[in-house]
Design an enzyme around this catalytic site. Sequence first.
Site, PDB file in Angstrom:
ATOM      1  N   GLU A 148     -37.190  24.680  18.113  1.00  0.00           N
ATOM      2  CA  GLU A 148     -36.965  24.745  16.684  1.00  0.00           C
ATOM      3  C   GLU A 148     -36.457  23.408  16.138  1.00  0.00           C
ATOM      4  OE1 GLU A 148     -37.788  27.056  14.819  1.00  0.00           O
ATOM      5  OE2 GLU A 148     -36.695  26.703  12.948  1.00  0.00           O
ATOM      6  N   ASP A 149     -35.542  22.792  16.861  1.00  0.00           N
ATOM      7  CA  ASP A 149     -34.798  21.668  16.290  1.00  0.00           C
ATOM      8  C   ASP A 149     -35.098  20.319  16.917  1.00  0.00           C
ATOM      9  OD1 ASP A 149     -33.552  23.545  14.715  1.00  0.00           O
ATOM     10  OD2 ASP A 149     -31.852  23.789  16.059  1.00  0.00           O
TER      11      ASP A 149
END
Length: 724
Positions: free
Chosen positions: A88-89
């Site tokens: 996600e990051d």
Amino acid sequence: MAKAITSSADGVSANFAALAARIATLRPGADQELVARAYAFSLQHHQNQRRRSGEAYITHPLEVAAILAEMRMDETCIAAALLHDALEDTPATQEQIAAEFGPVVAHLVAGVTKIDHLDLAGSGPDRPGARQAETVRKMLLAMVDDLRVILIKLADRLHNMRTLRHLPPPRQQAVARETMEIYAPLAHRLGMGKVRGELEDLAFSYLEPEAYAQVRSQVESRRQVSEDFLHQVKARIEAALADLQIPCRVEGRIKRFYSIWQKLRRQESEIEQVYDLLAIRVITGSVRDCYAALGIIHNTWHPVPGRIKDFIAMPRPNGYQSLHTSVIHESGQPFEAQIRTEEMHRMAEDGIAAHWKYKDGGLTAEAEDERIGWLRRVVEWQQEMRDPGEFLATLKVDLHPEEVYAFTPKGKIIRLPRDATPVDFAFAIHTEVGHHCVGAKLNGRMAPLRTPIQNGDIVEILTQPGHAPSRDWLGFVKTARARQKIRHWVSAQERAQAVDIGRRALEREARKRDGGLRLLRDADLAQAGTEYGYLQAEDVQAAIGYGKISARQIFGRLAGDRSGPAKTPRLPRPVGGEGAGPILVRGFHDLMVYRARCCHPLPGEPIVGYITRGRGVAVHAEHCANVQNLMYQPDRRIDVAWAPHADAPQPVRLRLHTDDRAGLLNAITAVISASGANIGHIAARTGQGRATIEVILEARDLPQLEGIQSGLKAIAGVHGVERR
Ligand code: MN
């Protein structure tokens, strides 16, 4: 549990060491090397990121991993926990994680990322709310094929709740509500009492800060007394059991704030009256010792009638086992005792996580059965108070999904039948989105519109103004809604085309007749259309476009209704299909039918039909000379008949040979009018004392026409009447 992690690099690595040590203790033989590599990867990928609190980002995955390590989860799960935010990051990809840590770890991380994209409680009108929370929880269970995904997500949520104070207040509310509505009940369902309790208390403190403060101060004001009391009771039980040589461990605890509050609210009672505000937990080595301990406790204090519960003999549906009893201390203070074995205790605390004792490298068939059994119980439990029909339906949904749950890029949940496609999804969002849909991205990648959507897919619909649904979509859509919308659009579109074609045909016909001077008013069209069962001008235009009637026919109808301004009238050709006109073609509805110009058969006359090339069915009178010639090709002959109520007047052309004298025209029109027929057109050509008069009239049937013909012949100066 790992201690709080500081932001210094040293602090971080020290805590990884603590994690590794806990894993070594709780799960000896675990693959520490895998965990260490996952940590290094996560540290490197999150290296420049900070949490809202200002701490290094890596503290978060480390804490999540620590929570799971305390539940004795396997190294695969812990490695995935360390990597859970990497997709996600950070720029890391699923392929990369699969290459470095194996497909199972990558699968778990991808699963957690999928759930992260949901804003399950959300805010605004899309907020699922308490009534839909059940659906959302079912969906979460249905969309993961590996329950470790849920366990990682619950640990993730637990740490985020512990650090929620760093978020801005509106976000705190949304996250806390989602926790209370979705994640705490989910933990409960999975038998994870410890996680559930902490999630509830944390969410409670944000959602009902005043009630929380009140309960808390009531408990705190009694804390010293309560703890002394528990300590004393604990010592007496330990001593009594030691006398009988029953090995045990005794814990004292004060009930959690949220459950106290619920109890106060439910019973509308005071905190002193809550029997289980204070509880003692006795953990023994065997079931026999549990019953022995119960006997000792009942020997020492008075049991409260009706509060003895044997969940060992009859476990709760989520697998919980314990003996419960409430007793009154000699001081008058009631307290609860829970008695269970060490294994039952782990089950009560960690629930389904306690089942994760298998080694990595694939579950045995037995282990798989056990896990399925768990899911089944989970489902049964959530159904325990509902009707059996719904229960079975839900069981099917959860274990053999008939439905898929997909998400908009903003996390709104769209429920679809199995094998639904992005087109179904688009129409489920909004009709306009469906109409203008040109493509779709599934989980960020372009995919054909016919691709079946999988559980948890994030579907982004690409739209383009002016784009239109395709008839081909009907071949693969799965929802009734999409099918109906597409059909509707396609037929509306075809109708619009038909109207356009019809309008042009009418214009062409008008130019042919009047040099384009005469425009048809809508009212005229509508009136002409009523003969064929059409009410509106547009219906008439559409009917012409579909080929059901002709523009010429409409003009003919109009010419019949007016005193004819046309210069050189042609005999209009009536056309009719079954029900729409006077002639039936057996077995067909939509064939163009017209009366042949050579003989213009009238209702009542014997007729035959002949299939022309491209102009439909020509209907001749049986006696027509042309019929004999045409019928060389018997395969083009078709059965026709007058409709039962074919009394709509039909145009007939007559030619009269007369003297040229004044008053004759009046006499002719008088005869025709007297018979009840309309005159569509009448014109005379004169020369050398003679005249030829052309009459177009509308005759209802043959007897009427024959009556008119003999009436005309009887007029003085009329020498002949010829039907043309
Ligand atoms: Mn996270």
